[in-house]
Enzyme design. Structure first.
Site, PDB file in Angstrom:
ATOM      1  N   GLU A  12       7.178   1.338 -25.653  1.00 29.59           N
ATOM      2  CA  GLU A  12       7.568   2.480 -26.472  1.00 29.59           C
ATOM      3  C   GLU A  12       8.469   2.099 -27.641  1.00 29.59           C
ATOM      4  O   GLU A  12       8.676   2.918 -28.546  1.00 29.59           O
ATOM      5  CB  GLU A  12       8.253   3.529 -25.591  1.00 29.59           C
ATOM      6  N   ASP A 197      -0.897  11.451 -20.875  1.00 29.70           N
ATOM      7  CA  ASP A 197      -1.632  11.968 -19.721  1.00 29.70           C
ATOM      8  C   ASP A 197      -1.346  13.459 -19.602  1.00 29.70           C
ATOM      9  O   ASP A 197      -0.562  14.006 -20.379  1.00 29.70           O
ATOM     10  CB  ASP A 197      -1.225  11.234 -18.437  1.00 29.70           C
TER      11      ASP A 197
END
Length: 237
Positions: A12, A197
């Protein structure tokens, strides 16, 4: 101005880290910290580790020792809003814990004792993110983001979040802790996450497959908003 950026996982923060000029690196309490310049903006980028405790520790280090003017939380999240797709952007208007329960003492579900029920992102920062997302032609939703120390993949945990926080747009594991520390330091913040997700029973497979896409999207938004942020900040100070 100085901008603090915090992400939980190496994936990230890597894309932003690779672009930092005159980068200085150090490690404190298990957190990797990178300081330098993204374009003309002075930044401090911190990888905290996963979960609320790691996020709170990293945020405290960032705010106490580097004293950024604002803080941005970047990374991935699970979408709760029905129209969200992989790679879409979620922007915090407010952040709450979904796994805190001190209701026996009169607090709301998710409200930490002696804290407000929600931690609100800075309105000007939200406006800047929305402008940037529009310029990049990305799909984005703004709203409530919920945090807790659990990877949500359906069943009772997801049902509980939907029951107590029906307007939540996304769920993840760090933002509320980051927001609480910013609240206590009186530092403006915003959370910018990309969807990896959708919190269902296959979410762990989707997360592993699409984490890099989500990280790339959220990093792109931050990189493109920094010039707007610097210009806006200078104009109001």
């Amino acid at each position: 101005m100085k901008v603090g950026i915090i992400g939980a996982m190496k994936e990230e923060v890597t894309l932003l880290c690779q672009k930092i000029q005159s980068c200085q690196t150090l490690t404190r309490a298990g957190c990797s910290i990178y300081s330098g310049f993204l374009g003309e903006t002075n930044v401090v980028l911190l990888q905290s580790g996963i979960g609320k405790t790691s996020a709170a520790l990293g945020t405290t280090l960032l705010l106490e020792y580097f004293q950024p003017d604002i803080l941005i939380n970047t990374g991935s999240a699970a979408g709760l809003w029905p129209d969200l797709k992989i790679g879409d952007i979620v922007i915090s208007t407010e952040v709450r814990y979904h796994d805190v329960n001190v209701t026996a003492f009169g607090y709301e579900w998710g409200q930490m004792a002696l804290c407000p029920p929600a931690f609100f992102a800075d309105k000007k920062l939200i406006e800047i993110v929305l402008e940037c997302v529009k310029n990049l032609n990305l799909n984005a939703v703004q709203g409530l983001i919920c945090s807790g120390d659990a990877f949500i993949n359906g069943d009772q945990a997801l049902d509980r979040i939907r029951t107590f926080f029906p307007k939540a747009v996304a769920v993840e594991m760090e933002a509320a802790a980051i927001a609480q520390v910013c609240h206590q330091f009186e530092t403006p913040f915003v959370v910018i996450r990309a969807i990896s997700d959708v919190a269902d029973q296959a979410s762990h497979l989707s997360f592993e497959q699409f984490l890099c896409i989500a990280a790339q999207r959220s990093s792109t938004v931050i990189e493109n908003m920094l010039p707007i942020l610097a210009e806006t900040y200078c104009s109001i100070n």
